[in-house]
Design an enzyme around this catalytic site. Sequence first.
Site, short mmCIF file in Angstrom:
data_model
loop_
_atom_site.label_atom_id
_atom_site.label_comp_id
_atom_site.label_asym_id
_atom_site.label_seq_id
_atom_site.Cartn_x
_atom_site.Cartn_y
_atom_site.Cartn_z
CB CYS A 112 -1.01 -0.05 1.14
SG CYS A 112 -2.37 1.38 1.10
CG HIS A 138 -3.85 -3.56 2.53
ND1 HIS A 138 -2.93 -3.31 3.47
CD2 HIS A 138 -4.31 -2.40 2.05
CE1 HIS A 138 -2.88 -1.80 3.48
NE2 HIS A 138 -3.86 -1.20 2.82
CD GLU A 186 -1.76 -6.37 4.96
OE1 GLU A 186 -1.33 -6.45 3.89
OE2 GLU A 186 -1.91 -5.11 5.52
#
Lengths: 252, 206
Positions: free
Chosen positions: B82, B187, B189
Site C-alpha cells: 500500500c 493489502h 494480508e
Amino acid sequence: MLKVRIIPTLLYKDHGLVKGIGFDSWRRVGTALPAIKVYAARQVDELIFVDIAATRENRAVDFEEIDQLADECFMPLTVGGGVRAVEDVRRLLRAGADKIAINTAAVENPELIRGAAALAGSQCVVVSIDVKRHPDGRGEVWTHAGSRPAGREAVAWAREVEARGAGEILLTSIDRDGSMGGYDLDLIRDVAGAVSIPVIASGGAGNYEHMRAAVQEGGASAVAAASIFHFTQQTPLEAKAYLRQQGIPVRL
Amino acid sequence: MSRVLVIDYGFCNLDSVCRAVQECGGDPLLTDDPGQAGSAERMILPGVGNFAEAMKVIRRRGWDRAIRREVLENGIPLLGICLGMQLLADRGTEGGDSEGLGLVPGRVIRLPKVRPDLRIPHVGWNEVAQTRSSPLFEGVPDRKDFYFVHAYHFEVAEPSDVLGVTTHGPDFASIVGRGRVVGTQFHPEKSLRYGLALLRNFLSAF
C-alpha cells in the site's frame, strides 16, 4: 472492476454480540470470536465491529479484545465505538483494526476527523452516521448509539465529514435498523449523491433484493447487514450470487 | 523459517502484517530500529497514511539508508504494501512534493476522478490483471480480487516494472517489481486466500 462489498456487522455489548431493533431491544446473538472465525472461514469481504455501549459508558473500546479478534481477520476489519481521540485511533490500528469508525466524537468535535486522517490517512477514517427521520421526512443525525439528536441534517453532515477528510461513510437508518423491511433508499440516494467517497448502506436489510436496491437504486458502494445473517438462513455468499445475477459486480 | 523484518515507522496496522507472515510460515520481526535491518532474510515495508509524513519519519530514523543498503548492496528482497509500495517511488505528491526511496522509478499522484460517479478513495475488492510472469503469482490465478484502500497511485516510469494492473477509472499499477523489490498497492494480508498465497510466494521466491 471494483466489487460491491457485503459486510456483516457485529455489535458488541456486555462481552457478547447483540442485535436490536431501532437501536433498542437488544438480543444476545453469541460471542465475538467464534462469529469472526466463521465469517473468516466463509471468506467474507469485510467485517464491521462496533462496541455500542462504549460511548454511553464513557469508556474506550476493549483494545485487548480487538487485538484477539483481529488476529483471526485476514480480511478488512472496521472497528467503532467509544473512539474519542486521535490516540484511540492509533491504539485501534495498533491492535489490528484496518479502519476506524467514528460517530459521536465526530459530531462533538469535527476536528477529530481531520486529526485521524492526518495520522492514518483518510482511507482509514470511516464516519458513521446514524439517522432518524422526523415525521416531515427530514433526516436528522443522532449520536450516543442513537439516543441523542445532534441537531444536524444527514446530507449536510455527510458533505461536511467528506470535506474534513473522512474516507468512507457508514450510513445507518435507525428507523429501519433490525426491521428487515429494507434500507432507507431515499437516504442512501441523497447521501451517496452528495459525496464522492464510498457510502456503506446499513439498517433494514431483510433479503437480497433489499441489497440490490441499495446498490442499484441508492448508489451504495457496499451493504452492511446484521439481522439477516443472525436470524435467517441467508448468507453473504448467497447474497453475492443473487447480486451477480442482477448485474452487480461482486467478489465470488 | 524465513526471518522477515517488518518495518515499523509509525502508526499503521502492523499486527495484521505480522499475523499474516506467521500464517504463511514466516517469522516476523517487528522493529522500529534500522540497526536491526541486517538481521533478516526479507523485509516488508507496510504502511497506511500520508507519503510526505511517512518519508519524514523514515528519514529521521535512518530507515531510508538502511533499506537502500539492504536492498541494493545485500540483495535482500523487499515487499512494499500500500503506502509502502508507493514509497518505493522517486517522488510523491501527497502532503506536498517529497522524495521517496527511489527503488522503483516513477512518482505517486492522486487517482484522477475521471467520471462523476467514480468513488475516491478506491476502497474494496478489485481485480489484478497479471501483466508479466512472476514467482509471486504461483498458485494465484489471473484476475483475482484483492483488497484495496487508497487515494493515490504509483505512476511507474518503466513499463517493465509493472507486474499487475487494476482498473478504477483508468488502469493503474497494482503490483510493481524491479529485481528483488516488489510492491502491492492492495493489502495481501487482508485479501484472504489469494492475498496469503501471494505473501507466501514472497517468502519463498527470490
